[in-house]
Design an enzyme around this catalytic site. Structure first.
Site, mmCIF file in Angstrom:
data_model
loop_
_atom_site.group_PDB
_atom_site.id
_atom_site.type_symbol
_atom_site.label_atom_id
_atom_site.label_comp_id
_atom_site.label_asym_id
_atom_site.label_seq_id
_atom_site.Cartn_x
_atom_site.Cartn_y
_atom_site.Cartn_z
ATOM 1 N N ASN A 80 1.011 -1.160 -0.091
ATOM 2 C CA ASN A 80 0.050 0.160 0.084
ATOM 3 C C ASN A 80 0.837 1.409 0.212
ATOM 4 O O ASN A 80 1.570 1.454 0.951
ATOM 5 C CB ASN A 80 -0.965 -0.148 1.144
ATOM 6 C CG ASN A 80 -1.786 1.061 1.401
ATOM 7 O OD1 ASN A 80 -1.889 2.081 0.700
ATOM 8 N ND2 ASN A 80 -2.168 1.399 2.696
ATOM 9 N N TRP A 81 0.996 1.812 -1.209
ATOM 10 C CA TRP A 81 2.093 2.829 -1.267
ATOM 11 C C TRP A 81 1.539 4.417 -0.611
ATOM 12 O O TRP A 81 2.423 5.101 -0.423
ATOM 13 C CB TRP A 81 2.357 3.253 -2.899
ATOM 14 C CG TRP A 81 3.051 2.011 -3.503
ATOM 15 C CD1 TRP A 81 3.571 1.015 -2.866
ATOM 16 C CD2 TRP A 81 3.340 1.910 -5.017
ATOM 17 N NE1 TRP A 81 4.081 0.070 -3.899
ATOM 18 C CE2 TRP A 81 3.989 0.618 -4.931
ATOM 19 C CE3 TRP A 81 2.977 2.803 -5.999
ATOM 20 C CZ2 TRP A 81 4.333 0.378 -6.416
ATOM 21 C CZ3 TRP A 81 3.277 2.226 -7.264
ATOM 22 C CH2 TRP A 81 4.020 0.922 -7.291
ATOM 23 N N GLU A 120 -5.759 -4.006 10.626
ATOM 24 C CA GLU A 120 -4.714 -3.270 10.804
ATOM 25 C C GLU A 120 -4.975 -2.377 12.140
ATOM 26 O O GLU A 120 -5.828 -1.635 12.070
ATOM 27 C CB GLU A 120 -4.761 -2.361 9.574
ATOM 28 C CG GLU A 120 -4.326 -2.942 8.203
ATOM 29 C CD GLU A 120 -3.881 -2.033 7.302
ATOM 30 O OE1 GLU A 120 -2.742 -2.034 6.701
ATOM 31 O OE2 GLU A 120 -4.455 -1.025 7.104
ATOM 32 N N GLY A 175 2.471 2.486 10.632
ATOM 33 C CA GLY A 175 3.666 3.450 10.406
ATOM 34 C C GLY A 175 4.217 4.053 11.792
ATOM 35 O O GLY A 175 5.131 4.858 11.639
ATOM 36 N N GLY A 182 2.776 -1.005 4.204
ATOM 37 C CA GLY A 182 2.895 0.122 3.901
ATOM 38 C C GLY A 182 4.272 0.669 3.756
ATOM 39 O O GLY A 182 4.897 0.391 2.517
ATOM 40 N N GLY A 183 4.859 1.340 4.638
ATOM 41 C CA GLY A 183 6.306 1.807 4.408
ATOM 42 C C GLY A 183 7.181 0.882 3.806
ATOM 43 O O GLY A 183 8.022 1.179 3.109
ATOM 44 N N GLU A 240 -6.890 5.246 7.646
ATOM 45 C CA GLU A 240 -6.379 6.760 7.164
ATOM 46 C C GLU A 240 -7.546 7.430 6.276
ATOM 47 O O GLU A 240 -7.728 8.546 6.510
ATOM 48 C CB GLU A 240 -5.160 6.698 6.233
ATOM 49 C CG GLU A 240 -3.948 6.680 7.261
ATOM 50 C CD GLU A 240 -2.885 6.075 6.591
ATOM 51 O OE1 GLU A 240 -2.645 5.677 5.305
ATOM 52 O OE2 GLU A 240 -1.995 5.354 7.343
ATOM 53 N N HIS A 279 -9.610 1.873 4.820
ATOM 54 C CA HIS A 279 -8.089 2.126 5.234
ATOM 55 C C HIS A 279 -8.497 3.063 6.356
ATOM 56 O O HIS A 279 -9.048 3.967 6.168
ATOM 57 C CB HIS A 279 -7.091 2.638 4.391
ATOM 58 C CG HIS A 279 -5.617 2.395 5.050
ATOM 59 N ND1 HIS A 279 -5.633 3.236 5.683
ATOM 60 C CD2 HIS A 279 -4.756 1.593 5.004
ATOM 61 C CE1 HIS A 279 -4.143 2.943 6.254
ATOM 62 N NE2 HIS A 279 -3.900 1.756 5.686
HETATM 63 P P1 PGA Z 1 2.514 0.506 7.642
HETATM 64 O O1 PGA Z 1 1.265 0.842 7.087
HETATM 65 O O2 PGA Z 1 3.238 -0.881 7.103
HETATM 66 O O3 PGA Z 1 3.665 1.686 7.109
HETATM 67 O O4 PGA Z 1 2.393 0.533 9.027
HETATM 68 C C1 PGA Z 1 0.361 -0.240 6.722
HETATM 69 C C2 PGA Z 1 -0.924 0.264 6.049
HETATM 70 O O5 PGA Z 1 -1.495 1.116 6.593
HETATM 71 O O6 PGA Z 1 -1.667 -0.502 5.410
#
Ligand code: PGA
Length: 254
Positions: free
Chosen positions: A9-10, A168, A174, A234-235, A98, A96
């Site tokens: 997930n960029w 998640e 993050g 993510g990261g 976010e 998600h």
């Molecule tokens: P992260 O993000 O691996 O940077 O913690 C995961 C995500 O939000 O899908």
């Protein structure tokens, strides 16, 4: 047997140059994993056409980080599932944290996105998970059950035959604070148990990914857990060597 899935997930990252380099570097690891584990990247909409051109012909699949509930019309700034499908997307992440947080998306709205994605041939990747406060108050499963229930109410339990779930924990996203394999496994098994109260066969079949600071170091132990079927990353998905190591961890546990 559920096949593991490793999905990047960029988020809001990438340039034409970095996307080209990353996709080119991931094609061989995805091809090598093929048959044992699926590999996908979810990109900002503006890059999806590029990813399609670069990845077509390899085993690497791609998807979007979100999708609208409408197929077309006067909805400025949105991307429709029909458009995403036309650019070869297999997956669409929906719900998600976010987006639930920064864009105030309710579980009912997320369920509509899930429905729109599925109705137009995309596999929705439904994100669920609790905040740090909810975790401390031991409300994890209350939160997740209500996020799942909104989808079950709108789309039915059978819809999970063509969907992916990503657990998640928001406190792990993050932050570098990965959930321990024990915590993650216990939540994943409770998610499956909840779905099984509606349909045991569907619960057994659905892929449940773990997300939240999943990286090359934490992936092997997480993926070794019985109910963890891969990761939403993510990261660490932005760096080809790290993401490749995570793909290899999934293959090792396939
Ligand atoms: P992260 O993000 O691996 O940077 O913690 C995961 C995500 O939000 O899908």
């Amino acid at each position: 047997m559920r096949k593991p899935l490793v999905m990047g997930n960029w988020k809001l990252n990438g340039t034409k140059e970095s996307v080209t380099a990353l996709v080119n570097a991931l094609k061989a690891p995805a091809d090598k994993a093929a048959g044992k584990a699926e590999v996908a990247v979810c990109a900002p909409a503006v890059f999806i056409g590029m990813v399609e051109q670069l990845a077509t012909g390899s085993s690497l699949k791609w998807g979007s980080e979100d999708c609208d509930i409408h197929t077309q019309g006067a909805y400025t700034g949105e991307n429709s599932p029909v458009m995403l499908k036309e650019f070869g997307c297999t997956y669409a992440i929906v719900g998600h944290s976010e987006r639930r947080d920064y864009h105030k998306e309710s579980s009912e709205y997320v369920a509509q996105k899930y429905q729109a994605a599925q109705a137009n041939g995309l596999i929705p990747v439904l994100c669920v998970g609790e905040s740090e406060k909810e975790f401390e108050e031991k409300r994890t499963m209350d939160v997740i059950r209500s996020e799942l229930k909104a989808v079950i109410d709108l789309c039915g339990i059978q819809s999970f035959e063509k969907a992916v779930i990503a657990y998640e924990p928001i406190w792990a996203i993050g932050t570098g604070k990965t959930a321990t394999p024990e915590i993650a496994q216990s939540v994943h098994s409770e998610i499956r148990a909840y779905l099984a109260t509606f349909d045991a066969a569907v619960a057994e079949k659905v892929q449940i990914l773990y997300g939240g600071s999943c990286n090359a170091k934490t992936a092997p132990e997480l993926f070794a857990q019985k109910d963890i079927d891969g990761g939403l990353v993510g990261g660490a998905s932005l760096k080809a060597p790290d993401f490749t190591a995570i793909i290899e961890a999934a293959v090792a546990n396939a």
